[in-house]
Scaffold this motif. Structure first.
Motif, PDB file in Angstrom:
ATOM      1  N   TRP A 189      -4.585  -4.458  70.022  1.00 41.90           N
ATOM      2  CA  TRP A 189      -3.704  -3.003  70.511  1.00 41.90           C
ATOM      3  C   TRP A 189      -4.734  -2.980  71.540  1.00 41.90           C
ATOM      4  CZ3 TRP A 189       1.569  -3.136  70.198  1.00 41.90           C
ATOM      5  CH2 TRP A 189       2.305  -3.048  69.777  1.00 41.90           C
ATOM      6  N   GLU A 234      -0.060   1.276  74.674  1.00 40.22           N
ATOM      7  CA  GLU A 234      -0.411   0.334  74.029  1.00 40.22           C
ATOM      8  C   GLU A 234       0.191  -1.437  73.492  1.00 40.22           C
ATOM      9  OE1 GLU A 234      -3.667   3.105  70.238  1.00 40.22           O
ATOM     10  OE2 GLU A 234      -1.575   1.667  69.661  1.00 40.22           O
ATOM     11  N   ALA A 290      -0.110  -5.616  72.860  1.00 39.30           N
ATOM     12  CA  ALA A 290      -0.766  -6.175  71.683  1.00 39.30           C
ATOM     13  C   ALA A 290      -0.140  -7.145  71.868  1.00 39.30           C
ATOM     14  CB  ALA A 290      -0.127  -5.976  70.652  1.00 39.30           C
ATOM     15  N   SER A 340       0.819   5.013  71.179  1.00 39.15           N
ATOM     16  CA  SER A 340       0.056   5.026  70.331  1.00 39.15           C
ATOM     17  C   SER A 340      -0.116   6.113  70.068  1.00 39.15           C
ATOM     18  CB  SER A 340      -1.369   5.143  71.827  1.00 39.15           C
ATOM     19  OG  SER A 340      -0.432   5.766  72.234  1.00 39.15           O
ATOM     20  N   THR A 346       2.740   5.435  66.020  1.00 40.90           N
ATOM     21  CA  THR A 346       2.560   3.729  65.910  1.00 40.90           C
ATOM     22  C   THR A 346       3.507   3.587  64.262  1.00 40.90           C
ATOM     23  OG1 THR A 346       0.331   3.889  64.869  1.00 40.90           O
ATOM     24  CG2 THR A 346      -0.087   3.738  66.813  1.00 40.90           C
TER      25      THR A 346
END
Length: 64
Positions: free
Chosen positions: A9, A24, A26, A37, A40
């Protein structure tokens, strides 16, 4: 997620520096995952790489 490997991430460069509005992302070969964030534990929003590319292109052209 479709792989057993945990995604890496990273925080958006546009996220606030004060700990607010933090997103965030990924990136994996088959999917792009987006999460808050600050929480999570909530399942990330997942889109295809093509959809993410279209979104980021649109967002970068929409800034004023």
């Amino acid at each position: 997620m479709s792989t057993t490997e945990d995604p890496s991430w990273f925080k958006s460069s546009y996220s606030g520096g004060e700990g607010d509005n933090c997103v965030e992302v990924a990136v994996q070969l088959e999917a792009v995952h987006v999460r808050d964030s600050k929480d999570t534990a909530i399942r990330p929003f997942t889109v295809s790489p093509g959809a993410w590319s279209a979104f980021t292109a649109y967002a970068s052209n929409s800034r004023t």
